[in-house]
Design a protein around this motif. Structure first.
Motif, PDB file in Angstrom:
ATOM      1  N   LYS A  10     -13.869   3.894  -2.250  1.00 19.85           N
ATOM      2  CA  LYS A  10     -13.972   3.181  -3.523  1.00 19.85           C
ATOM      3  C   LYS A  10     -12.619   2.565  -3.860  1.00 19.85           C
ATOM      4  N   SER A  11     -12.648   1.304  -4.265  1.00 22.79           N
ATOM      5  CA  SER A  11     -11.428   0.612  -4.658  1.00 22.79           C
ATOM      6  C   SER A  11     -10.949   1.134  -6.003  1.00 22.79           C
ATOM      7  N   GLU A  12      -9.660   1.458  -6.082  1.00 21.90           N
ATOM      8  CA  GLU A  12      -9.098   1.890  -7.356  1.00 21.90           C
ATOM      9  C   GLU A  12      -8.746   0.688  -8.227  1.00 21.90           C
ATOM     10  N   VAL A  13      -8.904  -0.520  -7.694  1.00 21.93           N
ATOM     11  CA  VAL A  13      -8.626  -1.740  -8.452  1.00 21.93           C
ATOM     12  C   VAL A  13      -9.838  -2.131  -9.289  1.00 21.93           C
ATOM     13  N   ASP A  14     -11.004  -2.258  -8.635  1.00 21.93           N
ATOM     14  CA  ASP A  14     -12.175  -2.735  -9.377  1.00 21.93           C
ATOM     15  C   ASP A  14     -13.428  -1.863  -9.208  1.00 21.93           C
ATOM     16  N   GLY A  15     -13.302  -0.743  -8.511  1.00 22.74           N
ATOM     17  CA  GLY A  15     -14.428   0.191  -8.394  1.00 22.74           C
ATOM     18  C   GLY A  15     -15.462  -0.150  -7.341  1.00 22.74           C
ATOM     19  N   ASN A  33      -6.101   1.056   3.718  1.00 16.72           N
ATOM     20  CA  ASN A  33      -5.030   1.029   2.724  1.00 16.72           C
ATOM     21  C   ASN A  33      -3.790   0.276   3.193  1.00 16.72           C
ATOM     22  N   TYR A  43      -8.434  -5.330  -2.137  1.00 15.86           N
ATOM     23  CA  TYR A  43      -8.909  -4.386  -3.158  1.00 15.86           C
ATOM     24  C   TYR A  43      -8.239  -3.018  -3.039  1.00 15.86           C
ATOM     25  N   ARG A  44      -7.091  -2.979  -2.401  1.00 16.28           N
ATOM     26  CA  ARG A  44      -6.350  -1.729  -2.214  1.00 16.28           C
ATOM     27  C   ARG A  44      -5.738  -1.268  -3.531  1.00 16.28           C
ATOM     28  N   TRP A  46      -7.608   2.296  -1.740  1.00  9.88           N
ATOM     29  CA  TRP A  46      -8.944   2.864  -1.584  1.00  9.88           C
ATOM     30  C   TRP A  46      -8.847   4.375  -1.571  1.00  9.88           C
ATOM     31  N   ARG A  47      -9.910   5.025  -2.075  1.00  9.05           N
ATOM     32  CA  ARG A  47      -9.982   6.487  -1.955  1.00  9.05           C
ATOM     33  C   ARG A  47     -11.348   6.861  -1.389  1.00  9.05           C
ATOM     34  N   ILE A  49     -14.733   8.668  -1.026  1.00  7.77           N
ATOM     35  CA  ILE A  49     -15.655   9.319  -1.964  1.00  7.77           C
ATOM     36  C   ILE A  49     -16.780  10.075  -1.259  1.00  7.77           C
TER      37      ILE A  49
END
Length: 79
Positions: A10-15, A33, A43-44, A46-47, A49
């Motif tokens: 999941k992108s921590e920028v826009d979900g 990343n 869109y980095r 990323w985590r 999930i």
């Protein structure tokens, strides 16, 4: 026999959620990343999930397709 992992990040920028499969999820996440994947570069960071272990490349591709479908995407959004 190789064990594949279907993963969702999941992108921590826009979900947004990206789904893929790999033999080495940690290495693949580092590549995402580091900006080495064209489709995820912008869109980095990323985590991770979700991960799912599967026994073949064919099964991994099928699960990846499922998670990219409407039902699968809804499941990932609920995590």
């Amino acid at each position: 026999m190789d064990i594949y992992y279907v993963y969702a990040i999941k992108s921590e920028v826009d979900g947004r959620i990206y789904v893929g499969f790999s033999l080495d999820v940690e290495k693949r996440l580092k590549q995402h990343n580091a900006g080495k994947t064209k489709s995820t570069k912008g869109y980095r960071p990323w985590r991770l999930i979700s991960t799912e272990e599967v026994l073949s490349r064919i099964a991994a591709r099928a699960r990846e397709k499922y998670y990219k479908s409407g039902v699968g995407k809804d499941f990932l959004k609920s995590l």
